[in-house]
Design a protein around this motif. Structure first.
Motif, PDB file in Angstrom:
ATOM      1  N   ARG A 183       6.444   4.624   8.584  1.00 42.53           N
ATOM      2  CA  ARG A 183       6.217   3.424   9.396  1.00 42.53           C
ATOM      3  C   ARG A 183       6.437   3.716  10.874  1.00 42.53           C
ATOM      4  NH1 ARG A 183       8.278  -1.958   6.222  1.00 42.53           N
ATOM      5  NH2 ARG A 183       7.195  -1.567   4.265  1.00 42.53           N
ATOM      6  N   CYS A 184       7.422   4.535  11.161  1.00 33.74           N
ATOM      7  CA  CYS A 184       7.649   4.896  12.561  1.00 33.74           C
ATOM      8  C   CYS A 184       6.441   5.630  13.124  1.00 33.74           C
ATOM      9  CB  CYS A 184       8.908   5.751  12.670  1.00 33.74           C
ATOM     10  SG  CYS A 184       9.318   6.244  14.348  1.00 33.74           S
ATOM     11  N   PHE A 185       5.879   6.541  12.340  1.00 34.36           N
ATOM     12  CA  PHE A 185       4.695   7.281  12.788  1.00 34.36           C
ATOM     13  C   PHE A 185       3.515   6.340  12.948  1.00 34.36           C
ATOM     14  CE2 PHE A 185       0.879   9.751  12.332  1.00 34.36           C
ATOM     15  CZ  PHE A 185       1.142  10.917  13.037  1.00 34.36           C
ATOM     16  N   GLN A 186       3.304   5.477  11.957  1.00 33.88           N
ATOM     17  CA  GLN A 186       2.167   4.566  12.029  1.00 33.88           C
ATOM     18  C   GLN A 186       2.279   3.615  13.220  1.00 33.88           C
ATOM     19  OE1 GLN A 186       2.396   2.824   8.108  1.00 33.88           O
ATOM     20  NE2 GLN A 186       0.821   4.178   7.293  1.00 33.88           N
ATOM     21  N   MET A 187       3.493   3.239  13.560  1.00 30.49           N
ATOM     22  CA  MET A 187       3.689   2.309  14.670  1.00 30.49           C
ATOM     23  C   MET A 187       3.464   2.986  16.010  1.00 30.49           C
ATOM     24  SD  MET A 187       7.111   0.143  15.666  1.00 30.49           S
ATOM     25  CE  MET A 187       7.116  -0.669  14.068  1.00 30.49           C
ATOM     26  N   HIS A 188       4.019   4.187  16.221  1.00 30.34           N
ATOM     27  CA  HIS A 188       4.009   4.821  17.532  1.00 30.34           C
ATOM     28  C   HIS A 188       2.809   5.757  17.743  1.00 30.34           C
ATOM     29  CE1 HIS A 188       7.972   3.257  18.498  1.00 30.34           C
ATOM     30  NE2 HIS A 188       8.403   3.665  17.304  1.00 30.34           N
ATOM     31  N   ILE A 189       2.248   6.293  16.647  1.00 29.57           N
ATOM     32  CA  ILE A 189       1.137   7.244  16.781  1.00 29.57           C
ATOM     33  C   ILE A 189      -0.179   6.608  16.369  1.00 29.57           C
ATOM     34  CG2 ILE A 189       0.275   9.519  16.155  1.00 29.57           C
ATOM     35  CD1 ILE A 189       2.850   9.568  17.781  1.00 29.57           C
ATOM     36  N   ALA A 190      -0.208   6.025  15.172  1.00 27.05           N
ATOM     37  CA  ALA A 190      -1.451   5.456  14.664  1.00 27.05           C
ATOM     38  C   ALA A 190      -1.735   4.068  15.214  1.00 27.05           C
ATOM     39  CB  ALA A 190      -1.417   5.405  13.132  1.00 27.05           C
ATOM     40  N   GLY A 191      -0.749   3.442  15.871  1.00 28.52           N
ATOM     41  CA  GLY A 191      -0.975   2.145  16.497  1.00 28.52           C
ATOM     42  C   GLY A 191      -0.989   0.976  15.550  1.00 28.52           C
ATOM     43  N   ALA A 192      -0.329   1.098  14.393  1.00 30.56           N
ATOM     44  CA  ALA A 192      -0.292  -0.013  13.445  1.00 30.56           C
ATOM     45  C   ALA A 192       0.574  -1.128  13.996  1.00 30.56           C
ATOM     46  CB  ALA A 192       0.252   0.470  12.099  1.00 30.56           C
ATOM     47  N   THR A 193       0.159  -2.344  13.749  1.00 35.58           N
ATOM     48  CA  THR A 193       0.900  -3.504  14.248  1.00 35.58           C
ATOM     49  C   THR A 193       1.511  -4.336  13.132  1.00 35.58           C
ATOM     50  OG1 THR A 193      -1.152  -4.812  14.260  1.00 35.58           O
ATOM     51  CG2 THR A 193      -0.535  -3.654  16.306  1.00 35.58           C
ATOM     52  N   HIS A 194       1.061  -4.129  11.897  1.00 34.29           N
ATOM     53  CA  HIS A 194       1.608  -4.894  10.774  1.00 34.29           C
ATOM     54  C   HIS A 194       1.722  -3.975   9.575  1.00 34.29           C
ATOM     55  CE1 HIS A 194       2.516  -8.265   8.152  1.00 34.29           C
ATOM     56  NE2 HIS A 194       1.621  -7.786   7.300  1.00 34.29           N
ATOM     57  N   PHE A 195       2.819  -4.132   8.828  1.00 33.71           N
ATOM     58  CA  PHE A 195       3.066  -3.310   7.658  1.00 33.71           C
ATOM     59  C   PHE A 195       3.186  -4.202   6.436  1.00 33.71           C
ATOM     60  CE2 PHE A 195       4.936  -1.124  11.304  1.00 33.71           C
ATOM     61  CZ  PHE A 195       4.273   0.078  11.241  1.00 33.71           C
ATOM     62  N   LEU A 196       2.655  -3.680   5.320  1.00 35.11           N
ATOM     63  CA  LEU A 196       2.724  -4.420   4.068  1.00 35.11           C
ATOM     64  C   LEU A 196       4.106  -4.215   3.458  1.00 35.11           C
ATOM     65  CD1 LEU A 196      -0.781  -3.501   2.580  1.00 35.11           C
ATOM     66  CD2 LEU A 196      -0.133  -5.512   3.899  1.00 35.11           C
ATOM     67  N   GLU A 197       4.853  -5.292   3.342  1.00 32.37           N
ATOM     68  CA  GLU A 197       6.191  -5.231   2.760  1.00 32.37           C
ATOM     69  C   GLU A 197       6.088  -5.345   1.238  1.00 32.37           C
ATOM     70  OE1 GLU A 197       8.756  -4.619   4.556  1.00 32.37           O
ATOM     71  OE2 GLU A 197       7.950  -4.937   6.570  1.00 32.37           O
ATOM     72  N   GLU A 198       7.150  -4.944   0.565  1.00 31.34           N
ATOM     73  CA  GLU A 198       7.212  -5.119  -0.878  1.00 31.34           C
ATOM     74  C   GLU A 198       8.155  -6.268  -1.204  1.00 31.34           C
ATOM     75  OE1 GLU A 198      10.657  -1.842  -1.973  1.00 31.34           O
ATOM     76  OE2 GLU A 198       8.554  -1.390  -2.369  1.00 31.34           O
ATOM     77  N   SER A 199       7.957  -6.855  -2.345  1.00 27.36           N
ATOM     78  CA  SER A 199       8.786  -7.984  -2.744  1.00 27.36           C
ATOM     79  C   SER A 199      10.178  -7.514  -3.150  1.00 27.36           C
ATOM     80  CB  SER A 199       8.125  -8.733  -3.906  1.00 27.36           C
ATOM     81  OG  SER A 199       8.079  -7.897  -5.058  1.00 27.36           O
ATOM     82  N   GLU A 200      11.088  -8.475  -3.257  1.00 28.53           N
ATOM     83  CA  GLU A 200      12.451  -8.161  -3.685  1.00 28.53           C
ATOM     84  C   GLU A 200      12.450  -7.624  -5.114  1.00 28.53           C
ATOM     85  OE1 GLU A 200      16.452  -7.581  -3.488  1.00 28.53           O
ATOM     86  OE2 GLU A 200      15.080  -8.145  -1.857  1.00 28.53           O
TER      87      GLU A 200
END
Length: 828
Positions: free
Chosen positions: A598-615
């Motif tokens: 997620r850190c890579f996708q946010m800072h390198i790939a430019g992702a703005t939203h991540f799919l979370e998993e349920s509890e």
């Protein structure tokens, strides 16, 4: 397990090494000490004193201490000193660039890099880069191990604290199995340590190679462990109920399709038609869940359904009339025999009344052959049969995967219809099927398989998934590659049966009988308590479902499917599976791998939203038993072994060993030869030999090709790009092109790269046989692919004899099994 043992014993040693100061004098000292320890090296004190004058005072003590030990008698002639090698480092003291070289700028901290360049020839640059990067890279490596170890301990504490899941304990046989595995891994670690010549290598490189060997041997040891267990573990017959006892269970055969052309529809619905006719029953229905979006293709699916319904009606009507006319006779046809139970209740009716009942009965059976169109594509295939389960329970609108906060744009609207309204949708609504037999578009179901699975399910109500074995379909028109895949499957079948018997848990192959009630309770939930256990972004849903549900393997009930016809199609499928396993890794280790991604996708790939998993998904992973976790991590360990093998082939050339070829030879023996020794018989000796040669040609290059495939899968995961061509498109391209041209078109970059790298390795170090062997097998891979992509009828006569022998055996086998009402084998 050995994770904690390895990390605890190696982590702090490597960490201590990496915090030592790094300077160019270290490299210089290693060079001088190695030269002094050689009987061939003759260096006088004057040459060393000349070198000492180039060092700053703070660095002279280090070199002088290294020169304090006795040295061989020196000679004043520098030109009599031969070239000395350290790994691939070559120092030629006769190089005119060294003799009389003037010192360059000297720093106060020691000798700069330009001061030692006269000692190095051009090919030594690689070693210099490796040496000066070794400790920073090892520092990063140790940091990664530290975080993995920390996460491992946290997961272990959570698992032991939890009282849910499949149970945390191991059986006595499983404890012995894992203990012997770990003990053998420790022995390999000790032998690998003794094999390294520590006097001729640095501790950083030595420990790096030692750790690679240890992890690689631990991963590979599972294969010989299971192979040897095949000789010891006795498989038990699967409990089954009688036909009368299992009569009350209802089953829906579920085919799933996303069509891109009419050929896809024809192939899938033909398989569905044959499966339904072979297993027609009042308790069995067949439903195609289509995710096709093209209106014309959707209309074609409905037209094909109507044509197949007419076929079903006519076939059943003719069989019923034939039975009625011969009901008192013996020796009826097999088709009539397998359907006799449909007509027996009407034995006492006269012909007129029987025809009236038969008309309604055949129409009813034809109506149970259905096609429904799904509205959304959430979870792909997994979502298709999930929505079918919801519909059969009476839910016509969506309540799963509707959480906008967790899933963002991927979430569907709460309350939206699950399927496009139709007569078939209303027919399925509220039927409350007990089991769903999930199938792929190319899966074939032979006669009475559904009844056999129903009997197993009745006798094992605590099992959530009944996983039948998978058998590859083969004919005289199959390619050599598909025949080899079938041979490999037949040879490995006893090993897979032993594996699931020992673990008392089975993988899920994405095709099997699922208990609807258990799936609702563990994966779906209810409108007032939604679970969404399967993460919304998973591709390898079967691995995840097998981990969180109790899966049982049945080796003597079979489903039939087509194998890949060529290596290119197989490799494309592997790339898709690798991406799916990487996605699962982020859910299995959310606090390490998941955060890094997620850190890579946010800072390198430019992702703005991540799919979370349920509890529920988080809790399900935390509650996994050791066996379920081990099986779920199996594909990831296989991927890691390929990459480790590639790194080892090159890293071992930097580390001198007493027996340099032995570790790799042991690995190849464990993977290729030993499994055949435990399953070989006089009847299959030829097949074992063919499969052994094919495995060497196909899987040895996997160290390179598989690593590239992993990188491609990781790229697709990080950037969200699609990396593969659909398998059907590759198969169609193969049929329209020449086999050799097809192989060269897709694999020429590997051959070109291996040619360049091989030439460079041969120039730098001709003795690097590991690296040279790896690039050589990659270079010849297109030739193997071209050979195996030909049809069997086009092969030379000697190869036709081998493959033809296997085909004859397979046909006889299918005939015998068909008489026993089923057919099969596991793909693993």
């Amino acid at each position: 397990m050995l994770y904690g043992l390895q990390l605890r014993t190696i982590l702090w040693i490597l960490w201590g090494v990496t915090i030592l100061p790094v300077s160019t004098t270290d490299l210089l000292t290693v060079c001088l000490e190695t030269l002094q320890g050689s009987e061939q090296c003759q260096v006088n004190d004057a040459s060393f004193l000349q070198l000492d004058t180039q060092l700053a005072p703070v660095e002279q003590t280090t070199v002088q201490n290294s020169l304090a030990r006795p040295r061989p008698q020196a000679s004043a002639d520098l030109h009599s000193i031969p070239t000395q090698s350290i790994g691939i480092l070559k120092i030629d003291w006769r190089d005119p660039g060294y003799v009389g070289a003037k010192p360059s700028a000297i720093s106060a901290d020691g000798v700069s890099l330009t001061d030692i360049l006269p000692f190095l020839s051009f090919e030594n640059v690689f070693f210099v880069v490796v040496y000066f990067c070794a400790r920073p890279l090892t520092c990063a490596f140790c940091a990664a191990m530290y975080f993995i170890y920390k996460h491992f301990r946290k997961e272990e504490r959570n698992r032991h604290a939890s009282k849910q899941g499949h149970g945390s304990g191991l059986t006595r046989a499983q404890n012995i199995y894992f203990s012997v595995w770990n003990a053998l891994a420790c022995i390999c670690f000790l032998l690998s340590e003794r094999n390294i010549i520590w006097d001729r290598t640095t501790i950083v490189i030595g420990l790096f190679v030692l750790q690679i060997q240890t992890v690689m041997h631990w991963l590979v040891l599972e294969i010989p462990m299971i192979s040897l267990a095949t000789l010891v573990v006795k498989t038990k017959p699967v409990p089954r109920a009688t036909a009368q006892e299992s009569h009350d269970l209802t089953v829906v055969m579920n085919y799933n399709l996303l069509a891109t052309c009419t050929d896809d529809i024809d192939s899938c619905m033909e398989n569905m038609l044959n499966a339904y006719l072979e297993n027609v029953d009042s308790r069995t229905s067949a439903v195609l869940v289509s995710a096709t979006s093209d209106p014309e293709l959707k209309s074609y699916e409905l037209q094909t359904r109507d044509r197949n319904r007419e076929v079903i009606y006519k076939d059943l009507h003719a069989d019923a009339l034939r039975w009625y006319r011969n009901k008192e006779a013996l020796g009826q046809s097999e088709a009539v025999d397998c359907r006799r139970h449909l007509w027996e209740p009407f034995r006492g009716l006269d012909e007129e009344n029987f025809n009236a009942v038969l008309e309604s009965l055949c129409h009813s059976f034809a109506k149970n052959y259905m096609v429904i169109h799904r509205v959304s594509r959430v979870l792909r295939k997994c979502g298709q049969y999930q929505d079918l389960m919801l519909l059969s329970e009476g839910h016509s609108t969506a309540y799963t995967y509707c959480n906008k906060q967790l899933y963002g744009k991927s979430a569907r609207t709460l309350g939206e219809p699950l399927f496009t309204d139709s007569e078939d949708v209303r027919n399925v609504l509220g039927r409350k099927f007990d089991y769903t037999l999930v199938l792929d578009a190319d899966t074939r179901v032979e006669g009475q398989v559904v009844n056999e699975l129903r009997q197993v399910a009745k006798a094992n109500p605590g099992k959530d998934i009944i996983q039948p074995a998978i058998r590859f379909h083969s004919t005289d028109e199959s390619t050599v590659f598909s025949q080899i895949e079938k041979i490999r499957q037949e040879i490995n079948a006893p090993t897979i049966t032993t594996l699931v018997t020992l673990y008392d848990h089975s993988p899920f192959f994405g095709k099997g009988l699922i208990r609807n009630k258990a799936y609702h309770e563990k994966c779906l939930g209810f409108p007032d308590a939604v679970l969404d256990t399967v993460p919304i972004d998973v591709l390898s849903h079967d691995t995840y479902e097998a981990a969180v549900m109790d899966t049982m393997f049945v080796p003597d009930i079979f489903l039939i499917e087509d194998s890949c016809s060529n290596f290119i199609s197989w490799s494309s499928r592997e790339t898709r599976w690798n991406k799916g396993e990487l996605i699962l890794a982020s859910h299995f280790w959310p606090n390490t791998f998941g955060k890094w991604v997620r850190c890579f996708q946010m800072h390198i790939a430019g992702a703005t939203h991540f799919l979370e998993e349920s509890e529920a998904a988080t809790q399900a992973v935390a509650n996994l038993s050791q066996v379920a976790r081990h099986l779920a991590h199996g594909p990831l360990k296989t991927m890691g072994a390929k990459f480790l093998l590639l790194v080892y082939c090159f890293a071992c050339e930097l580390c001198p060993m007493y027996w340099k070829r032995l570790p790799l030879a042991v690995v190849m023996f464990f993977i290729v030869i030993l499994p055949k020794m435990t399953t070989i018989t006089w009847e299959n000796k030829t097949a074992c030999l063919v499969e052994m040669v094919a495995s060497i040609c196909q899987f040895t290059p996997e160290a390179v090709v598989g690593s590239v495939r992993i990188i491609q899968a990781m790229h697709g995961y990080l950037w969200g790009s699609v990396l593969w061509t659909p398998q059907a498109a590759i198969e169609a391209e193969f049929l329209e092109s020449n086999a050799w041209a097809h192989a060269i078109k897709h694999l020429w970059p590997y051959s070109l790269a291996s040619l360049i790298i091989g030439a460079w390795v041969a120039w730098v170090n001709p003795c690097a046989l590991h690296a040279l062997g790896a690039v050589l097998l990659v270079f010849v891979l297109p030739f193997y692919v071209g050979c195996t992509s030909h049809y069997c009828i086009d092969c030379p006569s000697f190869l036709q004899a081998v493959i033809g022998f296997r085909l004859a055996g397979s046909k006889k086998e299918r005939g015998d099994v068909g008489h026993a009402m089923c057919s099969c084998e596991s793909s693993g």
